[in-house]
Design a protein around this motif. Structure first.
Motif, PDB file in Angstrom:
ATOM      1  N   THR A   1      -7.768  22.475 -14.286  1.00 20.64           N
ATOM      2  CA  THR A   1      -6.329  22.683 -14.333  1.00 20.64           C
ATOM      3  C   THR A   1      -6.043  23.728 -15.408  1.00 20.64           C
ATOM      4  N   VAL A   2      -4.851  24.262 -15.405  1.00 18.03           N
ATOM      5  CA  VAL A   2      -4.465  25.221 -16.439  1.00 18.03           C
ATOM      6  C   VAL A   2      -4.539  24.555 -17.816  1.00 18.03           C
ATOM      7  N   GLU A   3      -4.112  23.311 -17.896  1.00 19.72           N
ATOM      8  CA  GLU A   3      -4.162  22.598 -19.167  1.00 19.72           C
ATOM      9  C   GLU A   3      -5.596  22.467 -19.672  1.00 19.72           C
ATOM     10  N   GLN A   4      -6.521  22.150 -18.775  1.00 14.70           N
ATOM     11  CA  GLN A   4      -7.929  22.028 -19.167  1.00 14.70           C
ATOM     12  C   GLN A   4      -8.488  23.375 -19.608  1.00 14.70           C
TER      13      GLN A   4
ATOM     14  N   ALA B   1       1.446  17.918  -9.804  1.00 11.00           N
ATOM     15  CA  ALA B   1       0.310  18.795 -10.081  1.00 11.00           C
ATOM     16  C   ALA B   1       0.517  20.188  -9.493  1.00 11.00           C
ATOM     17  N   GLU B   2       1.079  20.252  -8.301  1.00  3.65           N
ATOM     18  CA  GLU B   2       1.258  21.534  -7.630  1.00  3.65           C
ATOM     19  C   GLU B   2       2.408  22.346  -8.211  1.00  3.65           C
ATOM     20  N   ASN B   3       3.356  21.685  -8.862  1.00  7.01           N
ATOM     21  CA  ASN B   3       4.569  22.377  -9.285  1.00  7.01           C
ATOM     22  C   ASN B   3       4.720  22.557 -10.789  1.00  7.01           C
ATOM     23  N   THR B   4       3.803  22.010 -11.583  1.00 12.94           N
ATOM     24  CA  THR B   4       3.854  22.210 -13.031  1.00 12.94           C
ATOM     25  C   THR B   4       2.707  23.110 -13.456  1.00 12.94           C
ATOM     26  N   LEU B   5       2.984  24.002 -14.377  1.00 18.49           N
ATOM     27  CA  LEU B   5       1.966  24.951 -14.820  1.00 18.49           C
ATOM     28  C   LEU B   5       0.715  24.252 -15.324  1.00 18.49           C
TER      29      LEU B   5
ATOM     30  N   VAL C   1       0.846  -1.207   0.000  1.00 18.57           N
ATOM     31  CA  VAL C   1       0.000   0.000   0.000  1.00 18.57           C
ATOM     32  C   VAL C   1       0.876   1.249   0.000  1.00 18.57           C
ATOM     33  N   ILE C   2       1.949   1.214   0.783  1.00 17.22           N
ATOM     34  CA  ILE C   2       2.869   2.348   0.847  1.00 17.22           C
ATOM     35  C   ILE C   2       3.510   2.596  -0.523  1.00 17.22           C
ATOM     36  N   GLN C   3       4.025   1.510  -1.118  1.00 11.62           N
ATOM     37  CA  GLN C   3       4.782   1.637  -2.360  1.00 11.62           C
ATOM     38  C   GLN C   3       3.897   1.883  -3.585  1.00 11.62           C
ATOM     39  N   ASN C   4       2.704   1.293  -3.585  1.00 14.78           N
ATOM     40  CA  ASN C   4       1.867   1.346  -4.790  1.00 14.78           C
ATOM     41  C   ASN C   4       0.764   2.390  -4.748  1.00 14.78           C
ATOM     42  N   ASN C   5       0.447   2.898  -3.561  1.00 15.04           N
ATOM     43  CA  ASN C   5      -0.638   3.864  -3.455  1.00 15.04           C
ATOM     44  C   ASN C   5      -0.209   5.200  -2.849  1.00 15.04           C
ATOM     45  N   ILE C   6       0.338   5.136  -1.648  1.00 12.28           N
ATOM     46  CA  ILE C   6       0.622   6.370  -0.920  1.00 12.28           C
ATOM     47  C   ILE C   6       1.730   7.185  -1.584  1.00 12.28           C
ATOM     48  N   ILE C   7       2.864   6.555  -1.871  1.00 12.07           N
ATOM     49  CA  ILE C   7       3.981   7.290  -2.466  1.00 12.07           C
ATOM     50  C   ILE C   7       3.636   7.803  -3.873  1.00 12.07           C
ATOM     51  N   PRO C   8       3.065   6.966  -4.768  1.00  9.22           N
ATOM     52  CA  PRO C   8       2.674   7.494  -6.085  1.00  9.22           C
ATOM     53  C   PRO C   8       1.646   8.623  -5.977  1.00  9.22           C
ATOM     54  N   GLY C   9       0.735   8.516  -5.015  1.00  8.35           N
ATOM     55  CA  GLY C   9      -0.262   9.566  -4.831  1.00  8.35           C
ATOM     56  C   GLY C   9       0.374  10.887  -4.441  1.00  8.35           C
ATOM     57  N   ARG C  10       1.367  10.812  -3.565  1.00  9.32           N
ATOM     58  CA  ARG C  10       2.055  12.039  -3.148  1.00  9.32           C
ATOM     59  C   ARG C  10       2.884  12.622  -4.289  1.00  9.32           C
ATOM     60  N   MET C  11       3.474  11.770  -5.090  1.00  8.66           N
ATOM     61  CA  MET C  11       4.252  12.261  -6.227  1.00  8.66           C
ATOM     62  C   MET C  11       3.341  12.912  -7.269  1.00  8.66           C
TER      63      MET C  11
END
Length: 303
Positions: free
Chosen positions: A261-264, A245-249, A230-240
């Protein structure tokens, strides 16, 4: 490595962490500033303060656009008072015009002609005339089908504290209409890159390491630990995914309509954002040192 008061001060200002937490982070990482920042983030002790938001340099950014080419030029002064000086403003305006005419990098701009003299000599003359040290620091050039500009905290037309350029493809009228909104968004949010594809791979890897260490430490201290999968397949990918999303225009929530989103928003307008540039006065320049060494030294010696 000996941990100095100046190192603790720098880490505190960079992360917003407390004095003792900053000292411990440096101690744990043998004085490595970057590793200390990551250590604090792993422990959840670093705040979202950005060093660039606390710089002390003054001056102006000049922005000009013509056709499919736009430029943003930063010239620094010692005080904000000079940034309001009509002579200084005219200097920034004229040098920005030289950049727009074809000087595509800082060295070319310094060597370019302005009223019969190299731009660098014109700046030197202005230093003597205005009475403050002035620095022609950087130039950003953006080209595209349509280039739109925005100046935040404008001191005069095309001059301000933050200059933004956005390049778009698609129908010109639509691009110009929505482009300024995107430029205002960029001024407010300061994205790291256009998209995940354009992000620095080293920055992504570093974030992955931080989020992995943080998730594992949180799980180890939890009363109800989650399975490793769960940590490796859900939580970490979710945080990434959230980090990207927060750091790309293109991935950010559009400030004019956070439900998109800006893209949308760009797709809805029938345009594509192909590039952008954001220049803020003094970005990345350190503050002058403040004397609070006694407070920090006392803390260090008392440990």
């Amino acid at each position: 490595m000996a941990i100095t008061a100046a190192m603790v001060k720098e880490l505190r200002e960079t992360t917003g962490a407390g004095m003792m937490d900053a000292k411990k982070a440096l101690t744990e990482t043998d004085g490595d500033m970057g590793a200390a920042v990551d250590w604090l983030r792993t422990k959840g002790l670093a705040k979202a303060a950005k060093k660039a938001d606390r710089v002390a340099a003054e001056g102006l950014v000049g922005v000009q656009v013509e056709g499919g080419r736009g430029v943003a030029v930063e010239i620094n002064s010692e005080t904000d008072f000079v940034a309001k000086n009509a002579d200084f403003q005219q200097l920034v305006r004229e040098i920005t015009g030289v950049a727009l005419a074809g000087a595509g990098d800082i060295e070319a701009l310094k060597a370019a002609d302005l009223n019969g003299k190299p731009v660098s000599d014109v700046v030197t003359g202005a230093i003597a005339r205005i009475g403050e040290n002035l620095t022609l620091r950087r130039v950003q050039v953006l080209e595209g089908e349509t280039v739109v500009s925005y100046v935040h905290n404008a001191a005069a037309d095309g001059l301000g504290k933050i200059g933004v350029l956005v390049a778009l493809s698609g129908p010109t009228e639509k691009a110009q209409a929505v482009g300024k909104q995107f430029a205002m968004h960029i001024a407010a949010t300061n994205p790291v890159s256009l998209s995940e594809a354009t992000m620095d791979p080293a920055a992504l890897e570093r974030e992955l390491q931080v989020q992995t260490a943080k998730a594992l430490e949180e799980n180890a201290g939890s009363a109800k630990p989650k399975p490793e999968a769960v940590i490796q397949n859900n939580i970490i990918p979710g945080r990434m995914k959230k980090f990207v999303a927060e750091n790309t225009l293109l991935g950010q929530a559009f400030v004019m309509n956070p439900d998109q989103t800006v893209e949308q928003a760009a797709q809805e307008a029938g345009v594509e954002i192909t590039a952008y540039a954001r220049v803020m006065v003094g970005e990345g320049i350190e503050k002058k040192e403040e004397d609070f060494a006694a407070e920090v030294a006392k803390t260090l010696s008392g440990a």
